[in-house]
Design a protein around this motif. Structure first.
Motif, PDB file in Angstrom:
ATOM      1  N   GLU A  62      22.827  89.250   3.705  1.00 10.20           N
ATOM      2  CA  GLU A  62      22.958  88.270   2.635  1.00 10.20           C
ATOM      3  C   GLU A  62      21.994  87.098   2.809  1.00 10.20           C
ATOM      4  O   GLU A  62      21.604  86.751   3.924  1.00 10.20           O
ATOM      5  N   ASN A 111      24.974  93.305   7.205  1.00  8.37           N
ATOM      6  CA  ASN A 111      25.012  92.056   6.456  1.00  8.37           C
ATOM      7  C   ASN A 111      23.618  91.450   6.422  1.00  8.37           C
ATOM      8  O   ASN A 111      23.103  90.989   7.441  1.00  8.37           O
ATOM      9  N   ASP A 159      21.967  87.904   8.088  1.00  6.84           N
ATOM     10  CA  ASP A 159      22.027  87.088   6.881  1.00  6.84           C
ATOM     11  C   ASP A 159      21.495  85.692   7.136  1.00  6.84           C
ATOM     12  O   ASP A 159      21.386  85.249   8.270  1.00  6.84           O
ATOM     13  N   SER A 178      22.124  86.053  12.429  1.00  2.00           N
ATOM     14  CA  SER A 178      22.189  85.341  11.156  1.00  2.00           C
ATOM     15  C   SER A 178      21.917  83.848  11.323  1.00  2.00           C
ATOM     16  O   SER A 178      22.023  83.291  12.423  1.00  2.00           O
TER      17      SER A 178
END
Length: 850
Positions: free
Chosen positions: A503, A501, A482, A461
């Protein structure tokens, strides 16, 4: 005659033989009878669990009947009935030959061992005993009473004890003056603050940890080899006579200094969590393990401690550490200090090195080829050469300033963390044993994971990735990608994913049809217009806020516990099958209705910023946090929602709200509604109240706990004249966010006394001087105190504004001369017959109703 004598003799002889035979038979019968009685004697065992334990041991037969043959037990020397759920040991008195008894892990609250005088080894640990008489058991040498409820013990008769374990009790006093044979004593985890051990000179091992000692005299206990007094209140300790100590634990005290010059035999030393500013261990050359964590050390001389293998000095204030003579060290923990450099070139047998959270700018590990675990995160490293460290399996270099990292020789690595650095690329093609890879917060634009097929946990991320190929990484269970620039991602082959995840990317679509194991799914801050979760029945936590969803079918996701769909474009949402939900956020959508009748487990509910005109929460009795703000609600029934602590109802159209049942409310937001009279007298837990911008006329805050109300805003309620409080004095000082027209009162009667506003301070002071106001100046006066006055003289008082005079309706005479008045309106003073207003600055005078 001779014949007669012979016959008589024979008869007598026969008679005596017969008599003897009869007596023998009788004796035999008596003996057999007594033996039968003896063999039939039983011992009562009322506790069925005790008897079952004896049956299991072969000491009783058949089913549980409350007895056991005494002959089966009275010669037994050893008995173990531990962990059998026994609460009553009645019958133990007939086990008269016992020398070893183990009744640990039961539920005994009383115990009589007065008949068991042969016992030498007794284990009663983990019971519920608070008293025990051992005065008859003088043969005991080993006694374990740990984990009971004793507050004191009487062992004065047990002079043979060599081992005593009474840890985890509530002992606050103990006399061991007669127990001079004790060698091993454990009294840890009690409530002792004093203890006289002057007579116990044989002690070799002593554990007094987790007590309340602030001082302790061990001067006569010269035989001690193992000493543990950690987690006490010691600020000083004299060990000058305890020269035999090998192991010493003094952690979690308040020691500011410690003299160990006489304790040259110490091998293991633990002084963690004290207040030591220095530590002289130059004479302790036998030391192999040193724990001095969390002290105030600024320097530490280890030059003579060449035997040390394990060194823990983290959480101090060390700026330098010389380990040149400590070549035997295998484990070094020096994290959270102020080290700017560290020379470990001579420590070639190091296997575990942790120096994170220092100020290192460089670190030479070229000779440390044995390192297996390396943690150097939170430093200022710009480069790190690990080419010689081929044994590393765990590497953490988070929070440095690395722009590149060569791991080509580190093929044994299984766990790699390089977060919060400046990497633009990373070649891990040779690191095929990697199972955990964490690279978040770098500047990676690409990442090749094709050879890293063992990875199970992947976090990339907060990078700049536009693509990510995971086709060979089928073992991944947790993926965080993310905050990148991804527009698409093929995870069809990653069927064991449980956490995903993605996002803050740029996804408009995402296929999750094969990812049926997902439990935690976070897709917020993307551009999704649709999402099919029909196959993802294992989802527990779903976050898809800030997308462009107009519909969402969750009928198959019955395991859902947490759902966040805020900031989408949903007009409807069916949650009828999602009965396990506890946390629900559907805020900032376009919902006009919402049925939550089946969602009885909800504790946190946010439906704010929708278009709801009604909301039925009667079934949702578990709610503690409720936000229904910024809707179109005209009514709201919360009578069944008694668990609510945080309530946001601001920006609606409510003209009434009954909170009398909601006594747990602590934080209450009611601003921007149409509330008029409002009663909060039942809400004793209130901490914050915002009821501004309503149409209040009265507000009742008499809950008996106004001093707990730390924030209150009732402004912009122009018709609010009466605010009922516990104390007017307290409210005047602490509740300042109210309109000038609002008045604090303690009784209903006071509210019937309306106020007249007197904005001119000089006018009000004149009224105070005349006794028509009680003071101090607060911009108002009781109307009842002025509306009956027939005469008023406020001349020569520097008044510039006579606002308020309109309520002096009974005036017949007014003298306001020699002031600074520019206007004067006397329209309501219709009975006025005499006016003196000379020497002012009047430009207008309205007396047209006269």
């Amino acid at each position: 005659m001779i014949l007669k004598c012979i016959i008589v003799l024979c008869i007598k002889t026969y008679y005596y033989k017969l008599k003897i035979n009869v007596m023998k038979k009788t004796t035999l019968l008596i003996f057999l009878f007594i033996a039968g009685l003896l063999s039939a004697q039983t011992t009562s065992i009322p506790d069925p669990n005790f008897e079952q334990a004896l049956i299991n041991l072969g000491l009783d037969s058949g089913t549980v009947d409350g007895t056991v043959p005494t002959a089966n037990i009275n010669n037994l020397t050893s008995l173990n009935v531990s962990d059998m759920g026994i609460s009553n040991l009645t019958g133990i008195g007939d086990f008269v030959a016992l020398t070893n008894l183990d009744c640990s892990l039961n539920s005994l609250s009383t115990l009589n061992l007065s008949a068991n005088t042969a016992i030498e080894i007794l284990n009663l640990s983990e019971n519920d005993l608070n008293t025990l008489d051992l005065s008859a058991n003088t043969a005991i040498t080993d006694l374990d009473l740990s984990d009971n409820n004793f507050s004191t013990l009487n062992l004065s008769a047990n002079t043979a004890i060599t081992t005593l374990n009474a840890e985890e009790n509530n002992i606050n006093t103990l006399d061991l003056s007669t127990n001079t044979a004790i060698e091993f004593l454990n009294l840890s985890d009690n409530e002792l603050s004093t203890l006289d051990l002057s007579a116990n000179t044989a002690i070799k091992a002593l554990d007094l940890s987790y007590n309340d000692f602030s001082t302790l005299n061990l001067s006569t206990n010269t035989a001690i080899e193992e000493l543990s007094i950690h987690n006490n209140l010691l600020s000083a300790l004299n060990l000058s006579t305890n020269t035999a100590i090998i192991g010493l634990s003094l952690s979690e005290n308040s020691l500011t200094s410690l003299d160990l010059s006489a304790n040259t035999a110490i091998i293991d030393l633990n002084v963690n969590n004290n207040q030591l500013t220095s530590l002289n261990i130059s004479g302790n050359t036998a030391l192999t393990t040193l724990l001095a964590e969390e002290n105030l050390l600024t320097s530490l001389d280890l030059s003579t401690n060449t035997a040390i293998t394990d060194l823990y000095v983290n959480n101090n204030q060390l700026t330098a550490l010389d380990l040149s003579t400590n070549t035997a060290i295998t484990t070094l923990n020096a994290q959270q200090n102020q080290l700017t450099s560290l020379n470990i070139s001579g420590n070639s047998v190091l296997t575990d090195l942790s120096v994170y959270d220092n100020q290192l700018t460089t670190l030479d590990l070229s000779t440390n080829t044995a390192i297996i675990n390396l943690s150097v995160y939170e430093n200022q490293l710009t480069a790190l050469n690990l080419s010689a460290n081929t044994a590393i399996t765990t590497l953490n270099v988070d929070d440095n300033q690395l722009t590149s990292l060569d791991l080509s020789t580190n093929t044994a690595i299984t766990e790699l963390k390089v977060t919060h650095n400046l990497l633009t690329s990373l070649n891990i093609s040779g690191n095929t044993t990697l199972t955990t890879l964490n690279l978040h917060h770098n500047q990676l634009t690409t990442l090749d994971l094709s050879t890293n097929t063992a990875i199970t946990d992947l976090d990339v991320s907060t990078n700049q990735l536009t693509a990510l190929d995971l086709s060979t990484n089928t073992a991944i269970t947790s993926l965080s990608a993310d905050k990148n620039l991804l527009t698409s991602l093929n995870i069809s082959g990653n069927t064991v994913l449980t956490e995903l995840n993605l996002e803050d990317n740029q996804f408009s679509t995402l296929d999750l049809s094969t990812n049926t194991a997902i439990e935690y799914l976070h897709l917020s801050e993307n551009q999704l217009t649709a999402l099919d979760l029909s196959t993802n029945t294992a989802i527990i936590n779903l976050s898809v806020y800030e997308n462009q969803l107009t519909a969402l079918n969750l009928s198959a996701n019955t395991a859902l516990k947490s759902l966040d769909v805020n900031s989408n474009q949903l007009t409807t949402l069916d949650l009828s099958t999602n009965t396990a939900i506890t946390d629900l956020d559907v805020s900032t959508n376009q919902l006009t209705t919402l049925d939550l009748s089946t969602n009885t487990a909800i504790t946190d509910l946010d439906v704010s910023t929708n278009q709801l005109t009604a909301l039925n929460l009667s079934a949702n009795t578990a709610i503690t946090d409720l936000d229904v703000s910024t809707n179109q609600l005209t009514t709201l029934d919360l009578s069944t929602n008694t668990a609510i602590t945080d309530l946001y109802v601001n920006n609606n159209q409510l003209d009434a709200l009954d909170l009398s049942n909601n006594t747990a409310i602590e934080y209450l937001y009611l601003s921007d509604n149409q509330l008029d009279a409002f009663d909060l007298s039942a809400n004793t837990a209130l901490i914050e109240l915002y009821i501004n911008d309503n149409e209040l006329t009265t507000l009742d805050l008499r809950n008996g706990a106004n001093q707990s109300l730390t924030a209150m805003d009732a402004t912009n309620n122009p018709d609010l004249t009466c605010i009922f409080v516990d104390s007017k004095t307290y409210a005047d000082t602490n509740f300042t966010n109210v309109d000038a027209t609002a008045n604090f009162m303690e009784t209903d009667q006071e509210c019937s006394l309306n106020y007249t506003q007197i904005p001119d301070a000089n006018f009000e002071q004149a009224l105070i001087n005349l006794g028509h106001d009680s003071g101090p100046i607060d911009g108002k006066v009781y109307t009842a105190d002025i509306n009956v006055l027939t005469s008023l003289d406020v001349s020569n008082t520097s008044i510039s504004d006579l606002t308020g005079i309109e309520d002096f309706v009974a005036l017949t005479s007014l003298n306001c001369s020699n002031n600074s008045l520019t206007t004067l309106d006397l329209n309501t003073n219709t009975v006025l017959t005499s006016l003196t207003a000379n020497d002012n600055q009047l430009t207008t005078l309205d007396i047209k109703k006269w």
